[in-house]
Design a protein around this motif. Structure first.
Motif, PDB file in Angstrom:
ATOM      1  N   TYR A  37      41.511  32.697  49.682  1.00  0.00           N
ATOM      2  CA  TYR A  37      41.331  33.808  49.036  1.00  0.00           C
ATOM      3  C   TYR A  37      41.737  33.669  47.793  1.00  0.00           C
ATOM      4  O   TYR A  37      42.813  32.958  47.315  1.00  0.00           O
ATOM      5  CB  TYR A  37      42.153  34.880  49.752  1.00  0.00           C
ATOM      6  N   MET A  38      41.031  34.478  46.990  1.00  0.00           N
ATOM      7  CA  MET A  38      41.694  34.134  45.153  1.00  0.00           C
ATOM      8  C   MET A  38      41.332  35.641  44.675  1.00  0.00           C
ATOM      9  O   MET A  38      40.565  36.410  44.981  1.00  0.00           O
ATOM     10  CB  MET A  38      40.568  33.266  44.738  1.00  0.00           C
ATOM     11  N   VAL A  39      42.482  35.983  43.904  1.00  0.00           N
ATOM     12  CA  VAL A  39      42.823  37.220  42.989  1.00  0.00           C
ATOM     13  C   VAL A  39      42.605  36.887  41.505  1.00  0.00           C
ATOM     14  O   VAL A  39      43.281  35.793  41.177  1.00  0.00           O
ATOM     15  CB  VAL A  39      43.936  37.872  43.340  1.00  0.00           C
ATOM     16  N   THR A  40      41.739  37.384  41.114  1.00  0.00           N
ATOM     17  CA  THR A  40      41.591  37.114  39.670  1.00  0.00           C
ATOM     18  C   THR A  40      42.159  38.052  38.519  1.00  0.00           C
ATOM     19  O   THR A  40      42.544  39.141  39.214  1.00  0.00           O
ATOM     20  CB  THR A  40      40.113  37.167  39.170  1.00  0.00           C
ATOM     21  N   GLN A  41      42.207  38.099  37.415  1.00  0.00           N
ATOM     22  CA  GLN A  41      42.706  38.949  36.337  1.00  0.00           C
ATOM     23  C   GLN A  41      42.225  40.097  36.537  1.00  0.00           C
ATOM     24  O   GLN A  41      42.709  41.336  36.241  1.00  0.00           O
ATOM     25  CB  GLN A  41      42.421  38.183  34.753  1.00  0.00           C
TER      26      GLN A  41
ATOM     27  N   LEU B  43      44.888  31.744  45.917  1.00  0.00           N
ATOM     28  CA  LEU B  43      44.803  31.426  44.481  1.00  0.00           C
ATOM     29  C   LEU B  43      45.117  32.621  43.538  1.00  0.00           C
ATOM     30  O   LEU B  43      44.308  33.639  43.830  1.00  0.00           O
ATOM     31  CB  LEU B  43      43.565  30.857  44.109  1.00  0.00           C
ATOM     32  N   LEU B  44      45.975  32.657  42.584  1.00  0.00           N
ATOM     33  CA  LEU B  44      46.170  33.897  41.835  1.00  0.00           C
ATOM     34  C   LEU B  44      46.038  33.382  40.352  1.00  0.00           C
ATOM     35  O   LEU B  44      46.790  32.578  39.935  1.00  0.00           O
ATOM     36  CB  LEU B  44      47.813  34.391  41.942  1.00  0.00           C
ATOM     37  N   ASP B  45      44.969  33.922  39.875  1.00  0.00           N
ATOM     38  CA  ASP B  45      44.690  33.670  38.355  1.00  0.00           C
ATOM     39  C   ASP B  45      44.926  34.881  37.555  1.00  0.00           C
ATOM     40  O   ASP B  45      44.113  35.657  37.478  1.00  0.00           O
ATOM     41  CB  ASP B  45      43.040  33.410  38.389  1.00  0.00           C
ATOM     42  N   GLU B  46      46.046  34.698  36.930  1.00  0.00           N
ATOM     43  CA  GLU B  46      46.252  35.818  35.983  1.00  0.00           C
ATOM     44  C   GLU B  46      46.659  37.238  36.763  1.00  0.00           C
ATOM     45  O   GLU B  46      46.133  38.071  36.098  1.00  0.00           O
ATOM     46  CB  GLU B  46      45.672  36.010  34.780  1.00  0.00           C
ATOM     47  N   ALA B  47      46.803  37.340  37.958  1.00  0.00           N
ATOM     48  CA  ALA B  47      46.618  38.398  38.907  1.00  0.00           C
ATOM     49  C   ALA B  47      47.668  39.776  38.446  1.00  0.00           C
ATOM     50  O   ALA B  47      47.595  40.691  38.920  1.00  0.00           O
ATOM     51  CB  ALA B  47      47.023  37.999  40.328  1.00  0.00           C
ATOM     52  N   THR B  48      48.820  39.385  37.654  1.00  0.00           N
ATOM     53  CA  THR B  48      49.702  40.120  37.430  1.00  0.00           C
ATOM     54  C   THR B  48      49.883  40.578  35.537  1.00  0.00           C
ATOM     55  O   THR B  48      50.660  40.865  35.227  1.00  0.00           O
ATOM     56  CB  THR B  48      51.040  40.005  37.720  1.00  0.00           C
ATOM     57  N   SER B  49      48.806  39.822  34.996  1.00  0.00           N
ATOM     58  CA  SER B  49      48.893  39.843  33.586  1.00  0.00           C
ATOM     59  C   SER B  49      48.969  41.309  32.837  1.00  0.00           C
ATOM     60  O   SER B  49      49.382  41.445  31.637  1.00  0.00           O
ATOM     61  CB  SER B  49      47.718  38.925  32.990  1.00  0.00           C
ATOM     62  N   HIS B  50      48.178  42.338  33.396  1.00  0.00           N
ATOM     63  CA  HIS B  50      48.531  43.336  32.852  1.00  0.00           C
ATOM     64  C   HIS B  50      49.708  44.373  33.249  1.00  0.00           C
ATOM     65  O   HIS B  50      49.563  45.511  33.022  1.00  0.00           O
ATOM     66  CB  HIS B  50      47.209  44.434  33.264  1.00  0.00           C
TER      67      HIS B  50
END
Length: 574
Positions: free
Chosen positions: A443-447, A521-528
């Protein structure tokens, strides 16, 4: 006689495909999916039913042509009884004509919607299959000719509309042509004249005259209107670009409203796009006007030429008024149907432009893409190399092995290709070499998490609509600090527009808690989110599911390093 018919029919065929001769292969490729499928059997019956009605309409037109001759002859002789009978016969045939014509139109519409439904589903399946839509947008992102929404919604509809109209229209014109060439041959008599001190007698003179007349006019029409195909293609492109820009303006309304300079720039871009539409429209309308001048002139001349040619025969008493009118009508019908290419030149040009666009789309979404990622038991990358679509090297010599229950932080400067590396591991970036292995369930979480329209409960459950009970959803919202949304759990809204960027990222983490994947996979998942909130959510994930294996990409270095068990440094020249 047969040779005359063959020559004229052949000339019609050559003229009608003149504009299509460069696209017939494209048309064939677009036709095959539907007409060679099992779903086409009933549609084939519809098509042959329409052809039968066309044949009946041709026969009715022959009867009307004979009726026209009988009527004028009876009128000339003032035969009241015959005129009365002819009127009654005309009413009956007219009723049949109306029934056949209306039902033919209805069957064409039925065939149209059946074909459109099948073809739309076919291209939607191709578009969505194996992430094809992603590759298409990826390869065409710098071009302004893609507009896949128009190609699926508009070009398919217009392709079917124009194909049926032109094909059935041609068949009807061709049938009328063959039928009335014979009629015209029989009624035109012989043209006698002296040339080079020799007496000449030409039988079926009107057939030769109409053939020469239309052939010359066809070449002139092609010369006048040859730019229309290109201008129609440009019209569709400019209209699609303008519509796409309007959609983008609506999508980014919040960003634009906060910056007056951006608003003015967007306004200028929209005005410029519409200016392109206007300029193309002026060129197209001028070209169409010139062609229409010739079309109208051609139609008007075709109504008087037979009279001029038959006046000597009529004055000599070799033909009566009924025969004259019958010959005139036959000449007009032959000229009109032989002029199918002239009358439909504009439609043919537009159809050719539609075929070009749909064919480009067809070829693009049928293109096969290499998937470098294999299915295995864990995440492994050995001697990995990642390229850009233009074959330029982005990263090389990547070696990663993620152990069960570990968190690995992928570190590297902005733009180096960290997100592209995750996409490659997921199997959606085809431009890669080397060994890439991923588990089957990952599973992948994007920005930017996708937020569908629906209830908030549906948003949390996405993409699965499984039976996750409401109590679990509520407790999950509390864990990710979205308790204020609980009263709206079953409210149906466009949540994409309502939720803030930070709230959307919290929704992304909530989905992970609900899904509980083994590999993540976490891709900038908490950038905001602020650093404290981001760290709290990542620790929540790690504490809730200690056996979960996670690859993290983030610019929040301090936070990522606090939750990571190990760090992998990406370098451009490694």
């Amino acid at each position: 006689m047969k040779m005359i018919i063959i020559i004229i029919c052949y000339s019609v065929f050559i003229s009608s495909i003149l504009i299509l001769m460069k696209i017939y292969q494209k048309i064939w490729i677009l036709l095959k999916p539907f007409w060679f499928s099992r779903h086409s059997i009933f549609s084939g019956l519809l098509f042959f039913s329409i052809l039968a009605m066309i044949y009946l309409l041709v026969e009715i037109q022959v009867w009307l042509n004979n009726w026209n001759s009988d009527f004028f002859n009876a009128l000339e002789k003032i035969d009241a009884n015959k005129l009365k009978n002819l009127v009654f016969w005309f009413i009956g045939v007219l009723a049949i004509l109306i029934i056949v014509q209306v039902n033919k139109s209805w069957l064409i519409k039925l065939l149209n919607i059946r074909w459109r439904k099948w073809l739309t589903e076919y291209y939607l399946n191709l578009w969505l299959k194996d992430n094809q839509y992603y590759y298409y947008l990826l390869e065409h992102k710098d071009q302004q000719i893609d507009n896949p929404d128009q190609r699926i919604a508009e070009d398919i509809r217009m392709f079917i509309d124009r194909f049926l109209a032109l094909t059935l229209g041609f068949i009807q014109s061709f049938s009328m042509l063959v039928t009335f060439i014979i009629v015209l041959w029989n009624v035109s008599g012989s043209l006698e004249f002296e040339l080079f001190n020799q007496q000449w007698k030409v039988k079926g003179s009107l057939v030769y005259c109409v053939f020469i007349f239309v052939l010359i006019n066809s070449f002139i029409a092609h010369f006048i209107g040859k730019k229309i195909r290109y201008l129609n293609r440009e019209k569709q492109k400019s209209e699609a670009n303008f519509r796409t820009a309007l959609i983008n303006q609506q999508t980014n309304a919040e960003t634009l409203v906060l910056d007056e300079e951006n608003q003015n720039k967007q306004k200028n871009e929209l005005n410029q796009l519409f200016y392109s539409i206007k300029e193309n429209w002026h060129r197209l309308m001028n070209c169409q006007r010139n062609l229409e001048y010739w079309q109208v002139l051609h139609q008007r001349i075709s109504t008087v030429i037979p009279l001029f040619l038959l006046i000597p025969i009529f004055i000599a008493g070799k033909i009566n008024i009924g025969g004259l009118m019958k010959a005139r009508q036959a000449f007009m019908l032959v000229a009109n149907n032989l002029s199918w290419f002239i009358n439909k030149y504009d439609d043919l040009a537009e159809f050719a432009a539609i075929v070009d666009r749909l064919y480009q789309f067809h070829i693009a979404i049928e293109k096969k893409h290499h998937n470098p990622t294999q299915i295995g038991e864990k995440i492994v990358v050995k001697k990995g190399e990642i390229l850009l679509p233009n074959n330029i090297n982005l990263l090389k010599n990547i070696n990663i092995s993620l152990k069960k229950g570990c968190w690995l932080y992928i570190k590297g400067r902005s733009g180096i290709g960290k997100t592209t590396l995750l996409k490659t591991i997921m199997g959606v970036w085809p431009y890669a070499k080397g060994l890439f292995i991923k588990p089957e369930k990952i599973y992948m979480v994007t920005q930017n998490s996708y937020i569908p329209t629906g209830t908030l409960a549906d948003v949390l459950r996405f993409p699965s609509q499984g039976n996750i009970c409401e109590n679990i959803l509520i407790s999950t919202l509390i864990k990710v600090n979205l308790a204020h949304l609980i009263p709206n759990l079953n409210a149906h809204h466009q949540w994409q527009k309502i939720l803030s960027s930070g709230e959307k990222q919290r929704i992304g983490i909530a989905r992970v808690l609900l899904k509980n994947p083994e590999w993540l996979l976490l891709d900038e998942a908490t950038s905001h989110l602020d650093e404290e909130s981001a760290l709290t959510l990542l620790k929540l994930l790690k504490q809730s599911y200690p056996q979960m294996s996670v690859l993290v990409v983030s610019h929040q270095n301090q936070i990522a390093q606090q939750v990571a068990d190990s760090i992998y440094q990406l370098e451009a020249d490694q």
